[in-house]
Design an enzyme around this catalytic site. Structure first.
Site, PDB file in Angstrom:
ATOM      1  N   GLU A   1      -2.152  10.988 -10.944  1.00 32.43           N
ATOM      2  CA  GLU A   1      -1.778  10.993 -12.273  1.00 32.43           C
ATOM      3  C   GLU A   1      -2.942  10.080 -13.110  1.00 32.43           C
ATOM      4  OE1 GLU A   1       1.570  10.067 -15.511  1.00 32.43           O
ATOM      5  OE2 GLU A   1       2.065   9.930 -13.486  1.00 32.43           O
TER       6      GLU A   1
ATOM      7  N   HIS B   1       3.577  11.568  -6.153  1.00 31.47           N
ATOM      8  CA  HIS B   1       2.104  11.629  -6.683  1.00 31.47           C
ATOM      9  C   HIS B   1       1.827   9.927  -6.857  1.00 31.47           C
ATOM     10  CE1 HIS B   1       4.248  11.291 -10.633  1.00 31.47           C
ATOM     11  NE2 HIS B   1       3.236  10.583 -10.907  1.00 31.47           N
TER      12      HIS B   1
ATOM     13  N   GLU C   1      -3.866   3.788   1.772  1.00 25.17           N
ATOM     14  CA  GLU C   1      -3.987   3.947   3.102  1.00 25.17           C
ATOM     15  C   GLU C   1      -4.089   5.435   3.399  1.00 25.17           C
ATOM     16  OE1 GLU C   1      -1.822   3.401   7.358  1.00 25.17           O
ATOM     17  OE2 GLU C   1      -0.672   2.648   5.699  1.00 25.17           O
TER      18      GLU C   1
ATOM     19  N   HIS D   1       0.840  -1.162   0.084  1.00 30.41           N
ATOM     20  CA  HIS D   1      -0.034  -0.065  -0.043  1.00 30.41           C
ATOM     21  C   HIS D   1       0.867   1.107   0.185  1.00 30.41           C
ATOM     22  CE1 HIS D   1       0.384  -0.314   4.393  1.00 30.41           C
ATOM     23  NE2 HIS D   1       0.631   0.933   4.539  1.00 30.41           N
TER      24      HIS D   1
END
Length: 121
Positions: free
Chosen positions: A117, A75, A56, A7
């Site tokens: 993105e 990002h 998360e 994650h």
């Protein structure tokens, strides 16, 4: 020894607003939550129902001001199977912050200013 992605974490100021954004903008769903016994934090894990990778969201009770994202060079990236419909939705949500038609991508920003993105599948 082998490592695999699990994650990514981002800290958010308004958890409900962020969850709503990620549900509406990217179709993510809550996979599980974890609350501190003393109420000092709450974790919300969100997934895309396709890959095992999770986002998360961390809410900290004592945080009372927006996070400093620095130059915001970090990002997340998501793929879309319909870039035209995705861009239309994100423009309607007023969250498109940068478009690069030459590369066929664009970026949206979440309620805390994190950039995501959007790439073609």
């Amino acid at each position: 020894m082998k490592f695999t992605f699990y994650h990514n974490n981002i800290n958010v100021l308004d958890l409900d607003k962020s969850v709503e954004f990620y549900q509406k903008a990217l179709g993510l769903t809550i996979t599980r939550t974890k609350d501190a016994k003393d109420g000092s934090f709450r974790l919300v894990f969100m997934g895309d129902q396709t890959t095992p990778h999770l986002l998360e969201l961390t809410w900290l009770r004592d945080m009372d001001h927006p996070y400093n994202l620095g130059d915001n060079e970090f990002h997340l990236a998501m793929r879309s199977d319909d870039m035209v419909a995705s861009l239309k939705l994100h423009k309607e949500m007023n969250c498109v912050c940068f478009e690069n038609p030459e590369m066929g991508i664009y970026f949206i920003n979440d309620p805390d200013g994190y950039w995501i993105e959007i790439c073609p599948a």
